[in-house]
Design an enzyme around this catalytic site. Structure first.
Site: not given
Ligand code: C5P
Length: 238
Positions: A62, A65
């Site tokens: 992400k 900058d």
């Molecule tokens: O464990 P889980 O299925 O919740 O993981 C979802 C992944 O997606 C994690 O790495 C989390 O940081 C990422 N993520 C998220 N929501 C966002 C962006 C990224 O859950 N909006």
């Protein structure tokens, strides 16, 4: 071809990733997400290692900058051989264009340029927070849509979004614009800290083109079986 569900490798170090991957058949090529935690711990070597094991990598750093810095950083990241990476749309169209230019510059001749997608509003941001902290006074949906259109204008391949926003983004951009959605939970699995979750089938119906799944696979007693069940549910709707 339907994209495999992307497995979020949210582990603190390589040893744990290696242990997790022993649950999968050696020849199963996965699409995995490397995020800030593991990348800042292990550095580029974790990406090289995953590529050597035959896996595709979504590098979820992400970037946000000034355009020059993002371009130079993306030139470096392109050399790692990742398939997909991202920036914050809030950095602006010029910054996103610079990111894309960096990826093109850094990709070796003949190799595939990584896809670049933009984070719109984080799904952890509420409309009230957006109004208060960012002073963006539209609805959250309008802000997400605006950022998606900016990403499209900059030439990016898609966005990270909530499945709830995927259909609207599809209608306002185009069919092939990537809508990558996290917050996926198969029927009956623990929600954890996610607030708005969807099953793989529902995410597909809602217009998602790619899904990211973490804990339902990484914390499962049988990671491979959980992965295959999620993959089948996702592909069933394709
Ligand atoms: O464990 P889980 O299925 O919740 O993981 C979802 C992944 O997606 C994690 O790495 C989390 O940081 C990422 N993520 C998220 N929501 C966002 C962006 C990224 O859950 N909006």
């Amino acid at each position: 071809m339907s994209q495999r569900p992307i497995i979020a490798l949210d582990f603190p170090d390589r040893t744990e990733i290696e242990a997790f991957l022993t649950h999968f058949p050696k020849d199963e090529s996965l699409f995995v997400k490397v995020g800030m935690e593991i990348f800042y711990q292990e550095g580029p070597s974790i990406v090289y290692w995953l590529r050597e094991q035959g896996h595709d990598v979504f590098l979820d750093l992400k970037l946000h900058d000034i355009p020059n810095t993002v371009e130079r950083a993306m030139t470096r990241l392109a050399r790692l051989g990742v398939s997909l990476t991202n920036v914050h749309a809030a950095g602006g169209i010029e910054m996103m264009e610079a990111g894309l230019a960096g990826l093109h510059k850094g990709t070796a001749a003949g190799a595939q340029v990584p896809d670049l997608i933009a984070v719109t509003q984080l799904t952890s941001t509420s409309e009230a927070q957006m109004h208060r902290d960012q002073q963006i006074l539209t609805s959250l949906q309008d802000s997400v849509l605006h950022y998606a259109k900016c990403a499209q204008t900059a030439g990016l391949q898609g966005v990270v979004c909530s499945a709830l926003e995927a259909q609207m983004i599809k209608e306002q951009t185009n069919d092939s614009f990537i809508r990558l959605t996290p917050g996926i939970r198969p029927e009956g699995s623990a929600v954890g800290d996610q607030k708005r979750v969807m099953t793989p089938q529902n995410a597909r119906q809602a217009g998602a083109t790619m899904i990211v799944v973490g804990r339902p696979i990484t914390q499962s007693a049988s990671p491979y079986e959980s992965y295959i069940a999620i993959k089948e549910a996702w592909e069933e709707q394709a």
